[in-house]
Design a protein around this motif. Structure first.
Motif, PDB file in Angstrom:
ATOM      1  N   ASP A  52      95.274 -27.123 -12.099  1.00 37.91           N
ATOM      2  CA  ASP A  52      94.036 -27.032 -12.869  1.00 37.91           C
ATOM      3  C   ASP A  52      94.361 -26.174 -14.091  1.00 37.91           C
ATOM      4  OD1 ASP A  52      91.574 -26.623 -13.966  1.00 37.91           O
ATOM      5  OD2 ASP A  52      90.606 -25.872 -12.145  1.00 37.91           O
ATOM      6  N   LEU A  53      94.438 -26.816 -15.257  1.00 37.52           N
ATOM      7  CA  LEU A  53      94.876 -26.116 -16.458  1.00 37.52           C
ATOM      8  C   LEU A  53      93.850 -26.258 -17.581  1.00 37.52           C
ATOM      9  CD1 LEU A  53      98.605 -27.308 -16.578  1.00 37.52           C
ATOM     10  CD2 LEU A  53      97.760 -25.112 -15.735  1.00 37.52           C
ATOM     11  N   GLN A  54      93.760 -25.207 -18.396  1.00 35.82           N
ATOM     12  CA  GLN A  54      92.953 -25.237 -19.615  1.00 35.82           C
ATOM     13  C   GLN A  54      93.927 -25.192 -20.788  1.00 35.82           C
ATOM     14  OE1 GLN A  54      90.002 -22.121 -19.491  1.00 35.82           O
ATOM     15  NE2 GLN A  54      88.933 -23.032 -17.741  1.00 35.82           N
ATOM     16  N   LEU A  55      93.984 -26.311 -21.519  1.00 32.97           N
ATOM     17  CA  LEU A  55      94.986 -26.460 -22.570  1.00 32.97           C
ATOM     18  C   LEU A  55      94.355 -27.014 -23.847  1.00 32.97           C
ATOM     19  CD1 LEU A  55      97.722 -28.171 -20.357  1.00 32.97           C
ATOM     20  CD2 LEU A  55      97.619 -25.739 -20.956  1.00 32.97           C
ATOM     21  N   GLN A  56      95.118 -26.886 -24.926  1.00 30.62           N
ATOM     22  CA  GLN A  56      94.664 -27.429 -26.210  1.00 30.62           C
ATOM     23  C   GLN A  56      95.313 -28.791 -26.455  1.00 30.62           C
ATOM     24  OE1 GLN A  56      95.601 -23.778 -28.584  1.00 30.62           O
ATOM     25  NE2 GLN A  56      93.614 -24.181 -29.534  1.00 30.62           N
ATOM     26  N   VAL A  57      94.508 -29.723 -26.967  1.00 26.79           N
ATOM     27  CA  VAL A  57      95.009 -31.049 -27.321  1.00 26.79           C
ATOM     28  C   VAL A  57      94.713 -31.316 -28.793  1.00 26.79           C
ATOM     29  CG1 VAL A  57      94.630 -31.934 -24.991  1.00 26.79           C
ATOM     30  CG2 VAL A  57      92.856 -32.241 -26.720  1.00 26.79           C
ATOM     31  N   ILE A  58      95.461 -32.232 -29.324  1.00 26.83           N
ATOM     32  CA  ILE A  58      95.161 -32.773 -30.653  1.00 26.83           C
ATOM     33  C   ILE A  58      94.854 -34.244 -30.433  1.00 26.83           C
ATOM     34  CG2 ILE A  58      96.034 -33.245 -32.959  1.00 26.83           C
ATOM     35  CD1 ILE A  58      97.829 -30.801 -32.673  1.00 26.83           C
ATOM     36  N   SER A  59      93.592 -34.626 -30.625  1.00 28.50           N
ATOM     37  CA  SER A  59      93.118 -35.957 -30.267  1.00 28.50           C
ATOM     38  C   SER A  59      93.730 -37.028 -31.151  1.00 28.50           C
ATOM     39  CB  SER A  59      91.595 -36.017 -30.369  1.00 28.50           C
ATOM     40  OG  SER A  59      91.188 -35.986 -31.732  1.00 28.50           O
ATOM     41  N   PHE A  60      93.446 -38.270 -30.790  1.00 28.21           N
ATOM     42  CA  PHE A  60      93.940 -39.427 -31.544  1.00 28.21           C
ATOM     43  C   PHE A  60      93.483 -39.372 -33.004  1.00 28.21           C
ATOM     44  CE2 PHE A  60      93.418 -43.893 -32.898  1.00 28.21           C
ATOM     45  CZ  PHE A  60      94.728 -44.308 -32.771  1.00 28.21           C
ATOM     46  N   LYS A  61      92.301 -38.759 -33.240  1.00 24.23           N
ATOM     47  CA  LYS A  61      91.756 -38.645 -34.592  1.00 24.23           C
ATOM     48  C   LYS A  61      92.180 -37.352 -35.270  1.00 24.23           C
ATOM     49  CE  LYS A  61      87.721 -41.544 -33.611  1.00 24.23           C
ATOM     50  NZ  LYS A  61      86.235 -41.617 -33.598  1.00 24.23           N
ATOM     51  N   GLY A  62      93.022 -36.551 -34.586  1.00 22.20           N
ATOM     52  CA  GLY A  62      93.552 -35.340 -35.210  1.00 22.20           C
ATOM     53  C   GLY A  62      92.729 -34.097 -34.985  1.00 22.20           C
ATOM     54  N   VAL A  80      90.627 -28.473 -23.561  1.00 20.80           N
ATOM     55  CA  VAL A  80      90.230 -29.341 -22.445  1.00 20.80           C
ATOM     56  C   VAL A  80      90.657 -28.686 -21.131  1.00 20.80           C
ATOM     57  CG1 VAL A  80      90.453 -31.444 -23.825  1.00 20.80           C
ATOM     58  CG2 VAL A  80      92.381 -30.671 -22.426  1.00 20.80           C
ATOM     59  N   GLU A  81      89.979 -29.082 -20.073  1.00 20.51           N
ATOM     60  CA  GLU A  81      90.396 -28.662 -18.725  1.00 20.51           C
ATOM     61  C   GLU A  81      90.843 -29.919 -17.972  1.00 20.51           C
ATOM     62  OE1 GLU A  81      88.867 -26.083 -14.864  1.00 20.51           O
ATOM     63  OE2 GLU A  81      87.385 -26.914 -16.243  1.00 20.51           O
ATOM     64  N   ILE A  82      92.088 -29.947 -17.546  1.00 20.99           N
ATOM     65  CA  ILE A  82      92.637 -31.097 -16.837  1.00 20.99           C
ATOM     66  C   ILE A  82      92.997 -30.686 -15.413  1.00 20.99           C
ATOM     67  CG2 ILE A  82      94.938 -30.658 -17.815  1.00 20.99           C
ATOM     68  CD1 ILE A  82      95.454 -33.696 -17.536  1.00 20.99           C
ATOM     69  N   LYS A  83      92.500 -31.457 -14.460  1.00 17.46           N
ATOM     70  CA  LYS A  83      92.801 -31.234 -13.043  1.00 17.46           C
ATOM     71  C   LYS A  83      93.571 -32.442 -12.516  1.00 17.46           C
ATOM     72  CE  LYS A  83      88.723 -28.378 -12.150  1.00 17.46           C
ATOM     73  NZ  LYS A  83      87.514 -28.183 -11.306  1.00 17.46           N
ATOM     74  N   CYS A  84      94.507 -32.192 -11.617  1.00 15.02           N
ATOM     75  CA  CYS A  84      95.372 -33.280 -11.139  1.00 15.02           C
ATOM     76  C   CYS A  84      95.698 -33.103  -9.662  1.00 15.02           C
ATOM     77  CB  CYS A  84      96.661 -33.329 -11.954  1.00 15.02           C
ATOM     78  SG  CYS A  84      97.885 -34.521 -11.339  1.00 15.02           S
ATOM     79  N   VAL A  85      95.717 -34.241  -8.948  1.00 16.58           N
ATOM     80  CA  VAL A  85      96.134 -34.299  -7.551  1.00 16.58           C
ATOM     81  C   VAL A  85      97.149 -35.432  -7.428  1.00 16.58           C
ATOM     82  CG1 VAL A  85      95.418 -34.705  -5.152  1.00 16.58           C
ATOM     83  CG2 VAL A  85      93.921 -33.437  -6.707  1.00 16.58           C
ATOM     84  N   ALA A  86      98.204 -35.208  -6.655  1.00 13.01           N
ATOM     85  CA  ALA A  86      99.244 -36.225  -6.458  1.00 13.01           C
ATOM     86  C   ALA A  86      99.050 -36.920  -5.113  1.00 13.01           C
ATOM     87  CB  ALA A  86     100.633 -35.598  -6.522  1.00 13.01           C
ATOM     88  N   GLU A  87      99.232 -38.241  -5.111  1.00  9.28           N
ATOM     89  CA  GLU A  87      99.131 -39.015  -3.864  1.00  9.28           C
ATOM     90  C   GLU A  87     100.506 -39.591  -3.525  1.00  9.28           C
ATOM     91  OE1 GLU A  87      97.240 -43.237  -2.529  1.00  9.28           O
ATOM     92  OE2 GLU A  87      95.861 -41.841  -3.521  1.00  9.28           O
TER      93      GLU A  87
END
Length: 470
Positions: free
Chosen positions: A297-307, A312-319
């Motif tokens: 669970d990370l809070q990171l900075q993105v640069i969107s497709f429009k610049g 954003v906060e991205i959470k991930c689970v692996a299956e």
């Protein structure tokens, strides 16, 4: 233990199949028994036929003897070799038919001996008939002995036939018992099958209703989740590492500002994250998730497709499947506004903390017990006034600092009043210590409850000794 519907259906059909196999088996066995009975009936008929041929031959001999006695014609007492061989052959057939029955074999051996003796007497009568044109007493005596042997043979034949008849009856009775058992079993299996067919119908009907309800619940849950996600601005995403069939919800796509129909690859998704520490953190987290199944669970900075740059906060689970990572999935949320507010709060808290620590009056936060005051936090002015460090007063009770019960009780009373009225309580009081009498102007106020339910209070104290002494 819960049993799935599919397993229940499998069990029922397995039972139906087993029951069908049993019915087929019993039918086969019954058919075999019928065949055995039919063979035995034919066998018995053949035994009767062969035994009757023997009796008939002996009766012909007796008839010939009677004809010789009555007419004196020697041709009536004649018995040629062919007839003799035929009679022995019939006895041989009879023995062959009963070879599996030891008792019958013994009877037939006796029968053969009696027939042989009878034929010897017949031959004696025939030889005497050739010497005498008319019957003599000796000849008649041999004829009577022959009749006695014939009678014995008839009785023995009857015994053989009765034994065969009894064997046939026993076999028929045994078969009837088996057939009755077969029909009883068949009726029971048919009853079970009928019940199971009804049960299967009920199971299928219940399962279909259950599936319909589940599908309705799933559809409702999907709509509810989509509505909830749109209200909370939380998107869903999935990267399928095996098929490449990736998914990004409309909200997740809007966070990266890409068209809703576009399916990002894992590499493309990582590419949106700001180069440097943000992207490195995400790449390391994804690598650990794929290798060891560690969620993140990370809070990171993105640069969107429009610049556009955003938090954003991205959470991930692996299956995993068979020890191999199958897919990554999780949620994505635009927290740019929240993060900016948090940064503002942090800056304000830093500013307030600076004001708090450097205020010209004594400020502190406390908690109350029934008869004591617990110091949570104090500013620098308090430690300077008391001539001690913050570590010597923070997280300690007033009684430990030398305050009397009367002073503690007065402060508790002021704090309770502030809580009850919802307003700060102003009061003045004196403090006598090694510096003499000092005059203080104080304010007691109620702050509220902490997350764990503890009530906290604040105080502000101004040293007005110099004012009072003017």
């Amino acid at each position: 233990m819960n049993v799935s519907f599919e397993r229940k259906i499998f069990i029922v059909f397995a039972f139906l199949f087993s029951a069908t196999v049993l019915v087929g088996y019993f039918t086969f066995k019954a058919s075999e028994k019928y065949k055995e009975t039919d063979v035995l009936a034919k066998h018995t008929a053949e035994v009767f036929y062969q035994s009757e041929k023997i009796v008939s031959a002996l009766r012909n001999i007796e008839s010939g003897n009677r004809g010789f006695v009555i007419t004196g014609d020697t041709s009536f007492s004649k018995w040629d070799t062919a007839n003799y061989s035929k009679l022995l052959a019939d006895i041989g057939k009879l023995k062959s038919l009963t070879k599996k029955n030891a008792k019958q074999q013994a009877r037939i051996d006796t029968l053969k001996s009696l027939v042989h003796s009878r034929l010897i007497l017949l031959n004696v009568v025939f030889q005497l008939a050739k010497l005498h044109s008319t019957p003599t007493l000796g000849m008649i005596d041999y004829i009577k002995k022959g009749q006695a042997y014939t009678y014995k043979v008839s009785r023995l034949i009857t015994t053989i036939q009765e034994a065969e008849t009894q064997l046939l009856k026993e076999r028929e009775q045994e078969n009837n018992t088996i057939i009755n058992q077969f029909y009883n079993t068949l009726y029971a299996l048919l009853a079970c099958n009928s019940f199971l067919f009804v049960a299967v119908f009920w199971f299928i009907k219940t399962y279909l209703q259950f599936r319909q309800q589940k599908e309705a619940d799933l559809a409702y849950a999907k709509v509810f989740l989509e509505t909830l996600n749109s209200l909370t601005c939380i998107g869903n995403w999935e990267i399928n590492l095996l098929t490449g069939n990736n998914f990004f919800s409309n909200i997740a796509s809007s966070v990266y500002e890409i068209p809703p129909f576009y399916k990002l690859s894992l590499k493309e998704m990582i590419g949106f994250y700001k180069e440097g520490a943000n992207r490195d953190l995400l790449e390391n987290a994804i690598a650990k998730a794929i290798k060891n199944g560690i969620a993140f669970d990370l809070q990171l900075q993105v640069i969107s497709f429009k610049g556009n740059e955003k938090w954003v906060e991205i959470k991930c689970v692996a299956e995993f499947s068979n020890g191999k990572c199958k897919r990554l999935y999780g949620t994505l949320q635009d927290i740019d506004s929240k993060k900016k507010r948090e940064n503002i709060i942090i800056e304000n808290e830093a500013l307030l903390s600076n004001v708090y620590d450097n205020a010209p009056v004594m400020i502190g936060v406390v908690e109350l017990t029934e008869d004591d005051v617990f110091y949570v936090k104090v500013n620098k002015c308090v430690t300077d006034f008391l001539g001690i460090s913050e570590a010597e007063i923070a997280n300690r009770y007033a009684s430990e600092m030398g305050a009397s019960k009367e002073v503690i009780a007065k402060w508790i009373e002021r704090y309770k009043e502030a809580e009850a009225t919802g307003k700060p309580v102003h009061f003045e009081h004196e403090r006598i210590d090694e510096h003499g009498t000092r005059y203080l102007k104080s304010i007691a106020s109620y702050l509220g409850e902490t997350i764990d339910g503890k009530k906290r209070y604040a105080y502000i104290i101004d040293d007005i000794t110099s004012v009072k002494k003017q």
